[in-house]
Design a protein around this motif. Structure first.
Motif, PDB file in Angstrom:
ATOM      1  N   UNK A  90     -14.291  19.221  67.576  1.00  0.00           N
ATOM      2  CA  UNK A  90     -14.263  18.916  68.997  1.00  0.00           C
ATOM      3  C   UNK A  90     -14.010  17.429  69.170  1.00  0.00           C
ATOM      4  N   UNK A  91     -13.160  17.097  70.120  1.00  0.00           N
ATOM      5  CA  UNK A  91     -12.909  15.695  70.468  1.00  0.00           C
ATOM      6  C   UNK A  91     -13.357  15.473  71.907  1.00  0.00           C
ATOM      7  N   UNK A  92     -14.241  14.519  72.121  1.00  0.00           N
ATOM      8  CA  UNK A  92     -14.696  14.168  73.458  1.00  0.00           C
ATOM      9  C   UNK A  92     -13.750  13.140  74.064  1.00  0.00           C
ATOM     10  N   UNK A  93     -13.567  13.227  75.377  1.00  0.00           N
ATOM     11  CA  UNK A  93     -12.741  12.264  76.095  1.00  0.00           C
ATOM     12  C   UNK A  93     -13.147  12.301  77.559  1.00  0.00           C
ATOM     13  N   UNK A  94     -12.592  11.424  78.368  1.00  0.00           N
ATOM     14  CA  UNK A  94     -12.848  11.500  79.793  1.00  0.00           C
ATOM     15  C   UNK A  94     -12.132  12.722  80.359  1.00  0.00           C
ATOM     16  N   UNK A  95     -12.707  13.304  81.412  1.00  0.00           N
ATOM     17  CA  UNK A  95     -12.132  14.528  81.963  1.00  0.00           C
ATOM     18  C   UNK A  95     -10.755  14.317  82.582  1.00  0.00           C
ATOM     19  N   UNK A 114     -12.628   6.469  85.335  1.00  0.00           N
ATOM     20  CA  UNK A 114     -12.000   6.953  84.104  1.00  0.00           C
ATOM     21  C   UNK A 114     -12.673   6.467  82.841  1.00  0.00           C
ATOM     22  N   UNK A 115     -13.837   5.810  82.977  1.00  0.00           N
ATOM     23  CA  UNK A 115     -14.521   5.226  81.817  1.00  0.00           C
ATOM     24  C   UNK A 115     -15.713   6.071  81.392  1.00  0.00           C
ATOM     25  N   UNK A 163      -7.572   5.307  85.850  1.00  0.00           N
ATOM     26  CA  UNK A 163      -7.891   4.698  87.146  1.00  0.00           C
ATOM     27  C   UNK A 163      -7.664   3.189  87.127  1.00  0.00           C
ATOM     28  N   UNK A 164      -6.972   2.712  86.094  1.00  0.00           N
ATOM     29  CA  UNK A 164      -6.638   1.298  86.025  1.00  0.00           C
ATOM     30  C   UNK A 164      -7.753   0.405  85.548  1.00  0.00           C
TER      31      UNK A 164
END
Length: 358
Positions: free
Chosen positions: A76-81, A110-111, A144-145
């Motif tokens: 499994x790789x976690x990341x922002x949605x 986005x963090x 989100x920049x």
């Protein structure tokens, strides 16, 4: 007035000149040429670290190959949605991971934070019936920049290594983040625990040139084979390397990013001066996310401005978009001229003045 993205413009003159130079004559194929070797050495100099470098043509390929090297098929790789790897690449990372999955986590701007990732890890069952976490992917710059500071990356890096996870950075706008932070490439990557980096250059002046940069040698072993199977060992590989040669020469890449960031600040400052307009997130790199009255949004579109409306999923607590407002994304590039920005601001001001007079 085209602010749709920073990949809508062509390559910079310096990159094109380097490409033309490399085009002349004959060189060994498939990246076995002296130019490719020199560019790989340049990466090691820039990052102050021994690195394995794999040149590819697209950011999607870089991300998919990087994550495939870090996550086994049962992992499994976690990341922002809202991360690019989970939201914009048509399942390519999971395809190349041969069955491994991405799991998206929420986070303002986005963090992700070390605390939120730790909480997620603690909530995952350890039974064999569930896929074990093997990596974390973060985006620098985020969707989100926003920019991760070295301290924030370091906290995530420590967490990953304490929990036996690899840390991947999607650096599609790596140079923009680097210039904004004023740190070194090393201070933004391996010194904070980043194991593998998708290094983006196409958005900042290259024609089509990206790289997988590996700091942890455990992840490099199979990438020669993975890149070949993915069709990313380019026959005329010197023409990928040539772009990066021109990109790095005389710090051209940093100058490009600095210009784009300056244009973004100019645009953001001009927009917040328009009554009724505010920023959803701070402008930290080369993307601006204003919340504007719908009347201004319609006027900009009528004037021929190109940009994208944006999602509200990662708005900070207390921030919202009203029924008569629109959240939009405006992206500037190394080629954006100040008069383009002034044209858009003039339309926005005129639209707001009409709205106020009604």
């Amino acid at each position: 007035m085209n602010f749709a993205s920073d990949n809508i413009v062509g390559a910079s003159n310096a990159v094109m000149q380097a490409l033309v130079r490399a085009n002349a004559g004959a060189m060994p194929a498939y990246g076995q040429d002296a130019l490719t070797a020199a560019v790989k050495r340049r990466f090691a100099e820039i990052f102050e670290h021994d690195v394995a470098v794999f040149l590819v043509a697209t950011g999607t390929a870089a991300n998919a190959l990087a994550l495939a090297s870090a996550v086994p098929p049962w992992g499994l790789c976690l990341c922002h949605e809202e991360a690019h790897v989970i939201d914009d690449e048509c399942g390519a990372p999971e395809f190349f991971m041969h069955g491994a999955k991405l799991k998206g986590l929420p986070g303002a701007g986005g963090k992700l934070t070390a605390e939120s990732v730790s909480a997620c890890l603690d909530s995952l069952p350890s039974a064999v019936k569930q896929m074990p976490p093997k990596a974390l992917s973060i985006s620098q710059v985020t969707e989100c920049g926003m920019i991760y500071t070295p301290a924030e990356i370091g906290a995530l890096g420590k967490l990953c290594h304490d929990r036996s996870l690899f840390l991947h950075m999607d650096g599609a706008r790596f140079a923009n983040a680097l210039v904004s932070l004023g740190c070194t490439p090393a201070e933004m990557t391996w010194k904070q625990g980043v194991d593998i980096l998708s290094f983006g250059a196409t958005k900042n002046g290259c024609l089509m040139a990206e790289a997988v940069v590996v700091f942890n040698p455990l992840l490099a072993e199979a990438l020669d084979y993975r890149t070949k199977r993915a069709g990313q060992v380019i026959s005329k590989g010197r023409l990928i390397a040539a772009q990066l040669e021109g990109y790095f020469a005389e710090d051209h890449w940093l100058a490009n990013a600095a210009h784009a960031n300056r244009m973004a600040r100019l645009l953001a400052d001009g927009l917040v001066a328009v009554p009724g307009t505010r920023l959803a997130w701070p402008t930290e790199a080369n993307e601006v996310f204003p919340i504007v009255p719908k009347a201004v949004h319609r006027a900009l579109q009528a004037a021929g401005a190109h940009y994208h409306s944006w999602t509200q999923v990662s708005l900070p607590a207390g921030q919202n978009v009203g029924p008569d407002e629109e959240l939009i994304r405006l992206v500037v590039s190394f080629a954006t001229a100040e008069d383009e920005i002034q044209n858009l601001l003039s339309v926005a001001r005129a639209a707001q003045a009409r709205l106020a007079a009604e």
